[in-house]
Design an enzyme around this catalytic site. Sequence first.
Site, PDB file in Angstrom:
ATOM      1  N   ASN A  41      -5.620  -0.533   1.024  1.00 25.63           N
ATOM      2  CA  ASN A  41      -5.932  -1.234  -0.214  1.00 25.63           C
ATOM      3  C   ASN A  41      -7.395  -1.652  -0.204  1.00 25.63           C
ATOM      4  OD1 ASN A  41      -4.944  -3.150   1.803  1.00 25.63           O
ATOM      5  ND2 ASN A  41      -5.020  -4.726   0.222  1.00 25.63           N
ATOM      6  N   GLU A  43      -9.817  -4.157  -2.412  1.00 23.73           N
ATOM      7  CA  GLU A  43      -9.865  -5.195  -3.440  1.00 23.73           C
ATOM      8  C   GLU A  43     -11.241  -5.292  -4.086  1.00 23.73           C
ATOM      9  OE1 GLU A  43      -6.546  -8.279  -1.651  1.00 23.73           O
ATOM     10  OE2 GLU A  43      -8.639  -8.898  -1.683  1.00 23.73           O
ATOM     11  N   CYS A  52      -4.367   0.029  -4.660  1.00 23.77           N
ATOM     12  CA  CYS A  52      -3.393  -0.058  -3.575  1.00 23.77           C
ATOM     13  C   CYS A  52      -3.551   1.103  -2.590  1.00 23.77           C
ATOM     14  CB  CYS A  52      -1.981  -0.025  -4.135  1.00 23.77           C
ATOM     15  SG  CYS A  52      -1.580  -1.402  -5.220  1.00 23.77           S
ATOM     16  N   GLU A  54      -1.310   3.073  -1.275  1.00 24.66           N
ATOM     17  CA  GLU A  54      -0.543   4.279  -1.582  1.00 24.66           C
ATOM     18  C   GLU A  54      -1.304   5.181  -2.547  1.00 24.66           C
ATOM     19  OE1 GLU A  54       2.527   0.855  -1.293  1.00 24.66           O
ATOM     20  OE2 GLU A  54       0.414   1.103  -1.818  1.00 24.66           O
ATOM     21  N   CYS A  85       4.300  -1.094  -4.994  1.00 29.20           N
ATOM     22  CA  CYS A  85       4.374  -1.791  -6.284  1.00 29.20           C
ATOM     23  C   CYS A  85       4.783  -0.797  -7.375  1.00 29.20           C
ATOM     24  CB  CYS A  85       3.017  -2.434  -6.613  1.00 29.20           C
ATOM     25  SG  CYS A  85       1.734  -1.262  -7.096  1.00 29.20           S
ATOM     26  N   CYS A  88       2.270   2.077  -8.015  1.00 32.34           N
ATOM     27  CA  CYS A  88       2.309   3.057  -6.933  1.00 32.34           C
ATOM     28  C   CYS A  88       3.589   3.890  -6.974  1.00 32.34           C
ATOM     29  CB  CYS A  88       2.165   2.363  -5.580  1.00 32.34           C
ATOM     30  SG  CYS A  88       0.486   1.756  -5.310  1.00 32.34           S
TER      31      CYS A  88
END
Length: 128
Positions: A41, A43, A52, A54, A85, A88
């Site tokens: 990930n 940010e 993310c 994935e 999530c 993803c």
Amino acid sequence: MNDPLLSAALAAREHAFAPFSKFRVGAAIEDAAGRIHTGCNVENATYGLSVCAERVAVFKAVSEGVRQFRRVAVAADTEMLTPPCGACRQILWEFCGDVEIALINPRGKTETHRMRDLFPKPFDASYL
């Protein structure tokens, strides 16, 4: 760790850029040829522009020409293992289909699921 995919997800987690949430996630995706592609990930101060692990792994593999995948692993340091999530799950379904999803934490706790169980009514090209 006997499974190279799970080891790769744990290693990718170490590269996460999560200065705001401190929630570091790693992902690894195995393509049809057995190669492993990783992501972490990343940010951003606005949060909404964060990506993310994935999706990073999928997008890296796709950008290198990969179109078929076998398995995905997601690593986070949580006692209750962390699944992908919603965003993803959509990307994983579109690019990977009903693959195996392995969840792991640094202490070696694991769970395995099928995408269809995590994402039972996906929107895909069949609706277009």
